[in-house]
Design a protein around this motif. Structure first.
Motif, PDB file in Angstrom:
ATOM      1  N   GLY A 118       2.424   6.615  -6.831  1.00  0.00           N
ATOM      2  CA  GLY A 118       1.405   7.574  -7.272  1.00  0.00           C
ATOM      3  C   GLY A 118       1.820   9.018  -7.019  1.00  0.00           C
ATOM      4  N   ILE A 119       2.385   9.275  -5.850  1.00  0.00           N
ATOM      5  CA  ILE A 119       2.853  10.634  -5.534  1.00  0.00           C
ATOM      6  C   ILE A 119       3.979  11.033  -6.478  1.00  0.00           C
ATOM      7  CG2 ILE A 119       4.100  12.002  -3.807  1.00  0.00           C
ATOM      8  CD1 ILE A 119       1.168  11.838  -3.173  1.00  0.00           C
ATOM      9  N   PHE A 120       4.928  10.125  -6.721  1.00  0.00           N
ATOM     10  CA  PHE A 120       6.041  10.424  -7.625  1.00  0.00           C
ATOM     11  C   PHE A 120       5.528  10.798  -9.014  1.00  0.00           C
ATOM     12  CE2 PHE A 120       9.147   9.116 -10.818  1.00  0.00           C
ATOM     13  CZ  PHE A 120      10.238   9.874 -10.423  1.00  0.00           C
ATOM     14  N   VAL A 121       4.658   9.970  -9.574  1.00  0.00           N
ATOM     15  CA  VAL A 121       4.154  10.208 -10.929  1.00  0.00           C
ATOM     16  C   VAL A 121       3.284  11.457 -10.970  1.00  0.00           C
ATOM     17  CG1 VAL A 121       2.666   9.257 -12.749  1.00  0.00           C
ATOM     18  CG2 VAL A 121       4.334   7.796 -11.607  1.00  0.00           C
ATOM     19  N   THR A 122       2.457  11.661  -9.958  1.00  0.00           N
ATOM     20  CA  THR A 122       1.568  12.820  -9.932  1.00  0.00           C
ATOM     21  C   THR A 122       2.346  14.117  -9.768  1.00  0.00           C
ATOM     22  OG1 THR A 122      -0.159  11.430  -8.965  1.00  0.00           O
ATOM     23  CG2 THR A 122      -0.494  13.784  -8.840  1.00  0.00           C
ATOM     24  N   ALA A 123       3.475  14.082  -9.075  1.00  0.00           N
ATOM     25  CA  ALA A 123       4.281  15.289  -8.881  1.00  0.00           C
ATOM     26  C   ALA A 123       4.986  15.719 -10.162  1.00  0.00           C
ATOM     27  CB  ALA A 123       5.305  15.066  -7.771  1.00  0.00           C
ATOM     28  N   LEU A 124       5.220  14.798 -11.077  1.00  0.00           N
ATOM     29  CA  LEU A 124       5.909  15.133 -12.321  1.00  0.00           C
ATOM     30  C   LEU A 124       4.987  15.930 -13.248  1.00  0.00           C
ATOM     31  CD1 LEU A 124       7.672  11.735 -13.064  1.00  0.00           C
ATOM     32  CD2 LEU A 124       8.692  13.815 -12.121  1.00  0.00           C
ATOM     33  N   PRO A 125       5.550  16.797 -14.084  1.00  0.00           N
ATOM     34  CA  PRO A 125       4.718  17.592 -15.007  1.00  0.00           C
ATOM     35  C   PRO A 125       4.303  16.777 -16.236  1.00  0.00           C
ATOM     36  CG  PRO A 125       7.009  18.217 -15.251  1.00  0.00           C
ATOM     37  CD  PRO A 125       6.947  17.207 -14.130  1.00  0.00           C
ATOM     38  N   VAL A 135      11.031  12.834  -6.032  1.00  0.00           N
ATOM     39  CA  VAL A 135      11.686  11.758  -5.277  1.00  0.00           C
ATOM     40  C   VAL A 135      11.528  11.996  -3.772  1.00  0.00           C
ATOM     41  CG1 VAL A 135      13.938  10.739  -4.702  1.00  0.00           C
ATOM     42  CG2 VAL A 135      13.317  11.131  -7.089  1.00  0.00           C
ATOM     43  N   VAL A 136      11.727  13.232  -3.337  1.00  0.00           N
ATOM     44  CA  VAL A 136      11.582  13.552  -1.906  1.00  0.00           C
ATOM     45  C   VAL A 136      10.143  13.345  -1.456  1.00  0.00           C
ATOM     46  CG1 VAL A 136      11.682  15.444  -0.226  1.00  0.00           C
ATOM     47  CG2 VAL A 136      13.555  15.117  -1.846  1.00  0.00           C
ATOM     48  N   LEU A 137       9.179  13.843  -2.241  1.00  0.00           N
ATOM     49  CA  LEU A 137       7.765  13.673  -1.883  1.00  0.00           C
ATOM     50  C   LEU A 137       7.370  12.198  -1.842  1.00  0.00           C
ATOM     51  CD1 LEU A 137       6.075  16.564  -3.901  1.00  0.00           C
ATOM     52  CD2 LEU A 137       6.355  16.403  -1.416  1.00  0.00           C
ATOM     53  N   ALA A 138       7.888  11.395  -2.775  1.00  0.00           N
ATOM     54  CA  ALA A 138       7.580   9.962  -2.782  1.00  0.00           C
ATOM     55  C   ALA A 138       8.142   9.281  -1.541  1.00  0.00           C
ATOM     56  CB  ALA A 138       8.128   9.309  -4.044  1.00  0.00           C
ATOM     57  N   GLY A 139       9.348   9.669  -1.128  1.00  0.00           N
ATOM     58  CA  GLY A 139       9.925   9.093   0.089  1.00  0.00           C
ATOM     59  C   GLY A 139       9.110   9.445   1.324  1.00  0.00           C
ATOM     60  N   VAL A 140       8.712  10.693   1.429  1.00  0.00           N
ATOM     61  CA  VAL A 140       7.875  11.119   2.559  1.00  0.00           C
ATOM     62  C   VAL A 140       6.522  10.410   2.512  1.00  0.00           C
ATOM     63  CG1 VAL A 140       6.650  13.106   3.562  1.00  0.00           C
ATOM     64  CG2 VAL A 140       9.037  13.338   2.835  1.00  0.00           C
ATOM     65  N   ALA A 141       5.961  10.278   1.311  1.00  0.00           N
ATOM     66  CA  ALA A 141       4.671   9.603   1.155  1.00  0.00           C
ATOM     67  C   ALA A 141       4.751   8.147   1.578  1.00  0.00           C
ATOM     68  CB  ALA A 141       4.196   9.707  -0.289  1.00  0.00           C
ATOM     69  N   TYR A 142       5.844   7.465   1.219  1.00  0.00           N
ATOM     70  CA  TYR A 142       5.998   6.066   1.613  1.00  0.00           C
ATOM     71  C   TYR A 142       6.030   5.934   3.134  1.00  0.00           C
ATOM     72  CZ  TYR A 142       7.722   1.417   2.434  1.00  0.00           C
ATOM     73  OH  TYR A 142       7.837   0.131   2.893  1.00  0.00           O
ATOM     74  N   VAL A 143       6.856   6.739   3.778  1.00  0.00           N
ATOM     75  CA  VAL A 143       6.997   6.657   5.243  1.00  0.00           C
ATOM     76  C   VAL A 143       5.658   6.962   5.922  1.00  0.00           C
ATOM     77  CG1 VAL A 143       8.117   7.701   7.249  1.00  0.00           C
ATOM     78  CG2 VAL A 143       9.459   7.132   5.231  1.00  0.00           C
ATOM     79  N   ALA A 144       4.988   8.012   5.469  1.00  0.00           N
ATOM     80  CA  ALA A 144       3.709   8.391   6.080  1.00  0.00           C
ATOM     81  C   ALA A 144       2.647   7.315   5.858  1.00  0.00           C
ATOM     82  CB  ALA A 144       3.235   9.731   5.516  1.00  0.00           C
ATOM     83  N   VAL A 149       0.842  -1.204   0.000  1.00  0.00           N
ATOM     84  CA  VAL A 149       0.000   0.000   0.000  1.00  0.00           C
ATOM     85  C   VAL A 149       0.872   1.246   0.000  1.00  0.00           C
ATOM     86  CG1 VAL A 149      -1.706   1.325   1.311  1.00  0.00           C
ATOM     87  CG2 VAL A 149      -1.959  -1.152   1.094  1.00  0.00           C
ATOM     88  N   ALA A 150       1.889   1.264   0.868  1.00  0.00           N
ATOM     89  CA  ALA A 150       2.769   2.432   0.957  1.00  0.00           C
ATOM     90  C   ALA A 150       3.563   2.624  -0.336  1.00  0.00           C
ATOM     91  CB  ALA A 150       3.710   2.286   2.149  1.00  0.00           C
ATOM     92  N   THR A 151       4.029   1.547  -0.931  1.00  0.00           N
ATOM     93  CA  THR A 151       4.767   1.648  -2.191  1.00  0.00           C
ATOM     94  C   THR A 151       3.856   2.145  -3.309  1.00  0.00           C
ATOM     95  OG1 THR A 151       6.250  -0.140  -1.506  1.00  0.00           O
ATOM     96  CG2 THR A 151       6.179   0.375  -3.857  1.00  0.00           C
ATOM     97  N   SER A 152       2.644   1.641  -3.365  1.00  0.00           N
ATOM     98  CA  SER A 152       1.692   2.096  -4.378  1.00  0.00           C
ATOM     99  C   SER A 152       1.414   3.587  -4.229  1.00  0.00           C
ATOM    100  CB  SER A 152       0.375   1.320  -4.259  1.00  0.00           C
ATOM    101  OG  SER A 152       0.581  -0.050  -4.446  1.00  0.00           O
ATOM    102  N   PHE A 153       1.215   4.034  -3.002  1.00  0.00           N
ATOM    103  CA  PHE A 153       0.953   5.451  -2.750  1.00  0.00           C
ATOM    104  C   PHE A 153       2.168   6.292  -3.130  1.00  0.00           C
ATOM    105  CE2 PHE A 153       0.576   9.121   0.224  1.00  0.00           C
ATOM    106  CZ  PHE A 153      -0.551   9.680  -0.340  1.00  0.00           C
TER     107      PHE A 153
END
Length: 158
Positions: A29-36, A119-128, A22-26
């Motif tokens: 998603g955050i990584f891809v969504t953050a990209l333009p 990358v930073v947002l995806a790392g924070v998203a995984y941990v959270a 679940v955390a990896t999927s999220f």
């Protein structure tokens, strides 16, 4: 909006996926969504879910609710700031046309800064997400001990 995000994440937590999945999927998603990507990233979610059975569909799609159109301008501004801070404002490509040079500089700062920020947002998203899922599972385990519980037991806890 907060209720919509909470509902999407709760749906992901109640699926038959491990907290790591679940955390990896999220985080993906955050990584891809953050990209333009201009909306093309959401289409890639369908491909990821098709290719990889471990992807939690509610978790990956809930990233769109987190990085919604109201938040994206802040991500882009942050991308410019990160790009300018790390690499300066000197253009990589010098031309005779100042407008073209300025446009290339802005694209350079956006793309480099956005990749780093994603990358930073995806790392924070995984941990959270991992912390929240584990916390949810522990609470569900405690409530399943009482007879009045209506929470499903995840498959990895049975």
């Amino acid at each position: 909006m907060q209720d919509r995000v909470r509902h999407a994440l709760r749906t992901a937590w109640e699926e038959e996926h491990t907290p790591h999945e679940v955390a990896t999927s999220f985080a993906i998603g955050i990584f891809v969504t953050a990209l333009p990507t201009g909306g093309l990233g959401i289409g890639s979610f369908f491909l990821f879910a098709y290719w990889w059975s471990w992807i939690s569909k509610p978790a990956i799609f809930s990233s769109v609710a987190v990085l919604n159109p109201a938040i994206k301008p802040a991500v882009y501004l942050g991308s410019f700031y990160v790009g300018a801070t790390l690499f300066g404002t000197d253009p990589l490509i010098a031309t005779r046309w100042t407008h073209l040079e300025t446009a290339l500089l802005l694209i350079q700062l956006l793309l480099i800064g956005n990749l780093i920020l994603a990358v930073v947002l995806a790392g924070v998203a995984y941990v959270a997400a991992y912390y929240l899922v584990r916390n949810y599972v522990e609470r569900a385990d405690q409530q399943t001990a009482s007879p009045a519980s209506d929470l499903p037991t995840p498959f990895w806890r049975k």
